[in-house]
Scaffold this motif. Structure first.
Motif, short mmCIF file in Angstrom:
data_model
loop_
_atom_site.label_atom_id
_atom_site.label_comp_id
_atom_site.label_asym_id
_atom_site.label_seq_id
_atom_site.Cartn_x
_atom_site.Cartn_y
_atom_site.Cartn_z
N LYS A 123 38.88 100.16 -5.69
CA LYS A 123 37.48 100.28 -6.09
C LYS A 123 37.22 101.59 -6.83
O LYS A 123 37.64 102.65 -6.41
N GLY A 124 36.48 101.47 -7.95
CA GLY A 124 36.02 102.65 -8.67
C GLY A 124 36.82 103.02 -9.90
O GLY A 124 36.43 103.96 -10.62
N PHE A 125 37.92 102.30 -10.19
CA PHE A 125 38.79 102.73 -11.28
C PHE A 125 38.78 101.77 -12.47
O PHE A 125 38.66 100.55 -12.30
N CYS A 126 38.92 102.36 -13.65
CA CYS A 126 39.14 101.58 -14.87
C CYS A 126 40.17 102.32 -15.71
O CYS A 126 40.53 103.46 -15.42
N ALA A 127 40.67 101.67 -16.75
CA ALA A 127 41.73 102.27 -17.56
C ALA A 127 41.68 101.69 -18.96
O ALA A 127 40.96 100.71 -19.24
N ALA A 128 42.45 102.29 -19.85
CA ALA A 128 42.53 101.80 -21.23
C ALA A 128 43.76 102.39 -21.90
O ALA A 128 44.31 103.40 -21.47
N GLY A 129 44.18 101.73 -22.98
CA GLY A 129 45.26 102.23 -23.82
C GLY A 129 44.91 101.99 -25.27
O GLY A 129 44.24 101.00 -25.60
N ILE A 130 45.32 102.90 -26.16
CA ILE A 130 44.94 102.82 -27.57
C ILE A 130 46.07 103.33 -28.46
O ILE A 130 46.92 104.11 -28.00
N CYS A 164 37.76 107.31 -13.04
CA CYS A 164 37.14 106.95 -11.78
C CYS A 164 35.64 107.19 -11.88
O CYS A 164 35.21 108.23 -12.40
N GLU A 165 34.86 106.29 -11.36
CA GLU A 165 33.40 106.40 -11.50
C GLU A 165 32.80 107.51 -10.63
O GLU A 165 31.65 107.88 -10.82
N VAL A 166 33.61 108.04 -9.70
CA VAL A 166 33.16 109.17 -8.88
C VAL A 166 34.26 110.23 -8.88
O VAL A 166 35.42 109.92 -9.13
N PRO A 167 33.91 111.49 -8.61
CA PRO A 167 34.98 112.49 -8.45
C PRO A 167 35.90 112.08 -7.30
O PRO A 167 35.44 111.86 -6.18
#
Length: 434
Positions: free
Chosen positions: A44-51, A67-70
């Motif tokens: 919960k709370g994580f997202c990611a990306a690559g470019i 992460c949406e929170v510290p």
């Protein structure tokens, strides 16, 4: 020649010190379960990306975990005395509060041995990421991998950072794109995901790693990023990570080289809302075991994907004076070029195994050592015993090779992982920059 087959399971009944034994019991009780489709964005709370920024010709070369929170954070780094600029920046960030919200990673260039400019470029990456995600700079870690001794194409990387936030909203293949963006000579993406229950709450661990060459214990030449939604303060997260590292990433080797950039970072969002974990929490072992399984899974994937490798080698050692000695023996065997070459050539040359055992630095008695290759015993009490060369050759032709060693001296237990040494390893590294 008379054949004698010895059961690997019977041969290798584990005996370990109390702490390791407790963790092993947690794992054996199936209280840590794999999530086959899980990844670094499953907690919960994580997202990611690559470019793709253009640093590499075609492949993705910049990734981010957000992460949406510290998040409580912990890290370990290479023991190479030459440490790349990104490590200096990440150490600076984590030392502030033990919190992170973002990790920015570029591949294709290690930003190592680049002097003052390299450090400035790494801080520029941190600043640009903080601005894009609107978070304090101290909440950003920086990591790089690739060629040593060349300056970053910092303009391309900064332009990529400015575009990458929008991609974190795309959930479909976010983790896979991040995984691809951090690769160098790797042939596969390396991910892991496990779940357990603490205080009645589901705790998830996600992981991504890269590593293929320059892999050797303490640590291997690799980057690894672990996410979890467990509620735990940074000091206890660091304690758990430091313990687990020695049993996982510090137990893999490909070629004996330790890189300038090795980093493992763990982020814990706390969004599972379990009671805050300490080593006095009744389910502390449950948490540490979940972290260990995640790291071990990634470590084995790195070892199997060694440059030019065709086989994963696992060495398990029991009966040592202590766990440290068992680890020394396991690492010496799996790191032996002669052992690795023999396994590539499907040659059951157990003499190379006992030779590595002898120079491992561990306490041994040559007259009490047992060795098995798979379920085929080749040595008992320091004496060779007949075995089927045909069966051994057939076993060594498979992809996953197990070597068992019993020193018969104590309760120490350890294991390590590596790969075979092939012609392709030389080919890949002979032309790495070209």
């Amino acid at each position: 020649m008379k054949e004698r087959v010895y059961s690997g399971r019977q041969f290798f009944h584990r005996q370990k010190n109390n702490e390791v034994k407790r963790l092993d019991t947690v794992i054996k009780n199936n209280s840590i379960t794999p999530v086959e489709a899980g990844s670094i964005v499953t907690p919960k709370g994580f997202c990611a990306a690559g470019i793709h920024t253009g640093v590499k010709r075609y492949r993705l070369d910049l990734g981010v975990i957000y992460c949406e929170v510290p998040a409580s954070s912990a890290a370990v780094y290479t023991l190479n005395k030459v440490q790349a600029a990104p490590i200096k920046v990440t150490k600076d960030s984590i030392s502030k509060e033990g919190k992170l919200q973002a990790i920015i990673v570029n591949s294709g260039n290690a930003n190592a041995c680049t002097g003052t400019k390299g450090v400035e470029d790494a801080f520029t990456m941190r600043q640009a990421t903080a601005e894009v995600f609107d978070i304090p700079e101290r909440y950003v870690a920086v990591s790089s991998t690739g060629v040593i001794g060349e300056f970053l194409q910092i303009e391309k990387i900064v332009n990529g950072i400015k575009k990458i936030k929008a991609l974190t909203q795309v959930k479909f293949d976010a983790a896979e794109r991040f995984n691809e963006a951090i690769l160098t000579t790797d042939t596969i993406n390396k991910r892991a995901c496990f779940q357990t229950t603490i205080n009645g709450k589901t705790i998830t661990f996600g992981g991504a790693a890269k590593g293929s060459g320059m892999i050797h214990p303490n640590m291997a030449t690799m980057l690894a990023f672990i996410t979890t939604d467990a509620n735990i303060e940074p000091v206890w997260l660091q304690k758990a990570l430091s313990h687990v590292i020695d049993l996982t990433f510090n137990r893999i080797t490909v070629d004996g080289d330790t890189s300038t950039n090795d980093t493992v970072v763990v982020m814990a969002s706390g969004l599972a809302n379990n009671e805050s974990l300490t080593d006095e929490h009744p389910e502390w072992d449950q948490f540490v075991s979940g972290l260990q399984m995640t790291c071990e899974h990634l470590a084995k994937k790195i070892a199997r994907d060694g440059e030019g490798a065709t086989k994963l080698i696992e060495v398990q050692v029991k009966g040592a004076m202590n766990d440290e000695d068992a680890g020394k023996v396991a690492k010496a065997i799996v790191g032996s070029d002669l052992v690795k070459s023999a396994i590539y050539g499907t040659d059951a040359n157990w003499g190379r195994i006992i030779c590595a055992t002898g120079y491992s630095g561990a306490e041994i008695n040559p007259d009490t050592i047992d060795i098995s290759i798979g379920n085929i015993q080749t040595l008992k009490n320091g004496m060779p015993i007949p075995f089927s060369e045909e069966e051994a050759t057939q076993y060594l032709g498979t992809e996953n090779i197990l070597i068992y060693v019993d020193l018969h001296l104590g309760d120490g237990y350890g294991k390590a992982w590596g790969c075979d040494l092939t012609y392709d390893y030389v080919r890949i590294n002979a032309g790495y920059r070209t």
